[in-house]
Write an enzyme that holds these catalytic residues in place. Sequence first.
Site, short mmCIF file in Angstrom:
data_model
loop_
_atom_site.label_atom_id
_atom_site.label_comp_id
_atom_site.label_asym_id
_atom_site.label_seq_id
_atom_site.Cartn_x
_atom_site.Cartn_y
_atom_site.Cartn_z
N SER A 92 27.58 -154.56 0.21
CA SER A 92 28.91 -155.12 0.48
C SER A 92 29.89 -153.98 0.74
O SER A 92 29.73 -152.88 0.20
CB SER A 92 29.41 -155.93 -0.72
OG SER A 92 29.65 -155.09 -1.81
N ASP A 93 30.88 -154.24 1.58
CA ASP A 93 32.01 -153.33 1.59
C ASP A 93 32.63 -153.40 0.19
O ASP A 93 32.37 -154.33 -0.57
CB ASP A 93 33.02 -153.71 2.68
CG ASP A 93 33.89 -152.50 3.10
OD1 ASP A 93 34.00 -151.54 2.32
OD2 ASP A 93 34.47 -152.54 4.20
N TRP A 94 33.45 -152.43 -0.15
CA TRP A 94 33.92 -152.29 -1.53
C TRP A 94 34.81 -153.48 -1.94
O TRP A 94 35.95 -153.59 -1.53
CB TRP A 94 34.64 -150.95 -1.68
CG TRP A 94 33.71 -149.83 -2.07
CD1 TRP A 94 33.92 -148.94 -3.08
CD2 TRP A 94 32.43 -149.49 -1.51
NE1 TRP A 94 32.84 -148.08 -3.18
CE2 TRP A 94 31.91 -148.40 -2.24
CE3 TRP A 94 31.64 -150.03 -0.49
CZ2 TRP A 94 30.66 -147.83 -1.98
CZ3 TRP A 94 30.39 -149.45 -0.22
CH2 TRP A 94 29.93 -148.38 -0.96
N GLY A 95 34.21 -154.38 -2.70
CA GLY A 95 34.95 -155.57 -3.13
C GLY A 95 34.82 -156.74 -2.18
O GLY A 95 35.51 -157.75 -2.35
#
Length: 839
Positions: free
Chosen positions: A262-265
């Site tokens: 995932s992208d961060w968050g």
Amino acid sequence: MKTLFSLLLLFFPSGEALTDVPFGFHPAPWISPDLHDPAYLLARDFVSQLTLTEKVNLTTGTGWEADRCIGATGSVPRLNFTGLCLMDGPLGVRYTDLNSAFPAGINAAATFSRGLMRKRGEALGEEFNGKGIDVMLGPASGPLGRSPKGGRNWEGFGSDPYLAGVGMAETIKGVQDRGVVACAKHFILNEQEHYRGSMDVRIDDRTIHEVYLWPFADAVRAGVGSVMCSYNKVNGTYACENEWIQNYLLKGELGFKGFVMSDWGAQHTTLGSALSGLDMAMPGDGGPPPYRAWWGGALTEAVLRGDVPQWRLDDMAMRIMVTYFRIVSNSTSSRPSGGPNFSAWTNQTFGPLYSASNTSWVEVNKHVNVQADHAEIIREIAAKSTVLLKNSRSVLPLSSNVSSIAVIGNDAQSWNPNSCSERACIPRPGTIAMGYGSGTADFPYLVSPASAISARCSSLSIPFYNTTPNWDLPTAIARASKASVAIVFVAATAGENFVSIDGNVGDRNNLTLWDNGDALIRAVASVNPNTIVVLHTPGPVLLEYAATHPNVSAILWAGFPGQESGNGIADVLFGDVEPQGRSPFTWAAKEEDYGPVDIVYKAEDPKNPSQTFPEGTLIDYRWFAQHNLTPVWEFGFGLSYTRFSYSNLQVTKMLIPEPLELKKETGPAPTFGTVSKNLSAHAVPEGFQRITPYVYPWLNSTTGFITSNASISDFPASARNGSSQQILPAGGGEGGNPELYEVLYVVTVEIENVGKRKGVEIVQLYIQHSQTSPVVVLRGFDEVPLNPGEKKLVALPLTRRDLSNWNTDSQNWEITSDAKTVFVGASSRDIRLNASLPL
Ligand SMILES: *[C@@H]1O[C@H](CO)[C@@H](O)[C@H](O)[C@H]1NC(C)=O
Ligand SMILES: *[C@@H]1O[C@H](CO)[C@@H](O)[C@H](O)[C@H]1NC(C)=O
Ligand SMILES: *[C@@H]1O[C@H](CO)[C@@H](O)[C@H](O)[C@H]1NC(C)=O
Ligand SMILES: *[C@@H]1O[C@H](CO)[C@@H](O)[C@H](O)[C@H]1NC(C)=O
Ligand SMILES: *[C@@H]1O[C@H](CO)[C@@H](O)[C@H](O)[C@H]1NC(C)=O
Ligand SMILES: *[C@@H]1O[C@H](CO)[C@@H](O)[C@H](O)[C@H]1NC(C)=O
Ligand SMILES: *[C@@H]1O[C@H](CO)[C@@H](O)[C@H](O)[C@H]1NC(C)=O
Ligand SMILES: *[C@@H]1O[C@H](CO)[C@@H](O)[C@H](O)[C@H]1NC(C)=O
Ligand SMILES: *[C@@H]1O[C@H](CO)[C@@H](O)[C@H](O)[C@H]1NC(C)=O
Ligand SMILES: *[C@@H]1O[C@H](CO)[C@@H](O)[C@H](O)[C@H]1NC(C)=O
Ligand SMILES: CC(=O)N[C@H]1CO[C@H](CO)[C@@H](O)[C@@H]1O
Ligand SMILES: CC(=O)N[C@H]1CO[C@H](CO)[C@@H](O)[C@@H]1O
């Protein structure tokens, strides 16, 4: 199809459903056993030994700033596996020292040189490897550059999918060859920074295939080890939870065998992400209590409850470990053991190993110098990516007969380019050589244009003057009127939305120059007939006035060239390097000419922003062609100091090989080892010292489940079905059906240097898929160095994929029966020769 239809209604409630999808969007595809692949065998042996919590550890980050890297997975101490270190970014190692600051992706694209793209990738890989990093968070082809104002366009390879695909593939091969896993990002349609965390992009099937997915197909075919899903939604569902784009497109159709992080968050649920194909949660924390994570202990519970089948968790672990054994542990590059030898979170030598908990103070920064001789390739790319947009009266290249040179503008000056975090400086007293946000790196040094040009002038005994007044036009005018040549340096920048400069929240607010740049050019040109303009911008700016101004003799786009900026531009200005850059995007006379692609700055419904892409496949030069608009400079345009002629275009039809026998079905999903149903087996071991606030994989309670399984009813039974599945018609290999990559035609053309200097021509091949549309699309290019009078035969292959369009009904690529024409030329509009394809 009935169940499929209700499934579609469930997940795309307000979208149009696809018809005749042969394979739904569930279950998440698993990698099939490849007993001839040593990496698969090593991973199988490793993963088979793992307990449930050890497997979960591989999938979940330890939390923001918990470890030394931007992202770190859990480890398997029992088997001496230290976990993976993931670091930004696409142009160098971020948040460390003694690294290089490379030219941005947009510059690599502008070279139109596969060789330079590959060498840049190799040098990047060497630097990440030297710092002990396992995964480089790049390269990017999302955003692709639908809107010229998109904040992160400069991190990628321009707005043409074919060129971007080449940039992705060459970078990935280079990086991974040096023992570092590349990460193709951001998947997918993260075309703007405003509202990126909630923007719902509603996109039709043909556009996603022919434009936005295309470079990712090249990335997968190049063997990319990881893909990062993006923040935005696609057709109503977050990208990292989206079974259409992750299960169906990426893992199904493109046959991606690595892992999706995932992208961060960007992860939003436990089950939705797991069942739609996410494999690694980054940075790992940020979920609800008690685990403060969507995975970690919550995933352990979901597997024990049966909501996430064991095969799905095993496939996550296998995807991560096959990639690790294939790329990292098998690397011939010497990789120091014991994890990274720096901390992203401090510049001090001594600091905490666990930054968020501020514990375990050690010599955390070893200050390893990883720059080697990379300055050379950086300088070469800086020079060869420079696009010569105008050169009237042959003012360039400069030679010793110039009686004096004045350099004018802030953007030429030396300064400390690291003085603002994330490179987000306002005001900015010096030259700009990269954008802002997470796609940056600290500069080891930055050679300014003023210093490099001054050095040239002194060696050629040309009087040199330098002035900085962007706002003090009278001084600029006074200086310019006294010099025989005035070189004006002007800039604009763009970046990521967590930093804002002068109200530009990542995306640019306009397409004009910053810091009074346009007024400065006009002022200098009003008095000096040899005005040369150099642009450091992330993409196009509106410059029609300068293009037509009689005193603006030359214009050069230098993009974001990295640490050797000044040397690179001086090499081109003085003719030591022949300009070969070609514009990787179109320069419009006015903003409206780009079509309905503007950034959504203010959503009608700010809580549920959404966006359609009404232009479909017609972005950038395709839009101009369709609407008969004349740009100032088109995609693919760039001048040389010499001239080239094109002749003898020939199209040779190759034998079409027999269609490959593809497996029509996968085998059933394999599992590795067994999962104990005994909850106590998954509790934190007695006496274990937690590092707060680490995310761990263990159960919080051994008497029952703490997280809810309520949402499992949202998923069809097929989401947990591990039995054999049909292979998609467009699938069957990495990057899609291998037949798509078969060469059907070879186009040959003779190029001759008819000028008086040596030079490099970038031969470009465009295809018109249908005579009913004026649109031609790039499908080949080559870099051809030639001495004066020299002639070379250039061969450009055309694959089945190059000639195909996406058929939404058959869900497959198809060469339509429309007559097709091949165009060869020096840009998307400067077509020199054409031939019809003998279909
Ligand atoms: C390691 O690399 C060598 C040489 O390229 C290759 O033959 C071998 O199969 C690789 N091993 C793994 C585990 O990928
Ligand atoms: C999971 O990773 C953490 C952090 O590296 C480590 O402390 C812990 O022991 C690991 N848990 C298991 C079950 O291996
Ligand atoms: C882990 O490393 C230690 C120390 O080097 C070694 O003694 C042990 O055998 C290793 N364990 C495994 C499973 O490789
Ligand atoms: C996504 O939405 C677009 C526009 O509404 C529609 O054309 C397309 O079919 C949808 N895709 C899927 C997979 O539902
Ligand atoms: C480390 O130094 C760089 C370069 O001077 C600076 O941009 C950055 O903010 C510093 N980082 C920290 C964590 O202090
Ligand atoms: C972190 O720990 C160090 C050394 O124990 C201490 O000097 C420092 O004040 C701590 N920093 C914070 C922010 O707590
Ligand atoms: C300098 O010489 C070059 C040829 O070497 C010529 O093209 C150019 O016009 C001359 N420039 C000036 C300012 O005389
Ligand atoms: C465009 O934006 C830049 C940066 O914010 C600003 O300096 C410039 O004045 C703007 N141009 C116009 C015409 O408003
Ligand atoms: C070009 O420069 C000359 C001075 O050499 C000046 O007289 C003239 O007005 C300028 N032209 C324009 C259009 O500004
Ligand atoms: C469950 O696991 C715990 C800890 O591993 C062990 O002590 C206990 O005997 C096991 N219970 C059963 C019924 O196997
Ligand atoms: C883990 C790692 O990369 N270690 C290296 C860090 O740098 C020192 C040099 O100071 C090397 O010796 C280590 O191998
Ligand atoms: C619901 C529950 O049992 N929560 C516990 C999870 O673990 C934390 C810290 O170990 C406890 O404080 C919670 O009570």
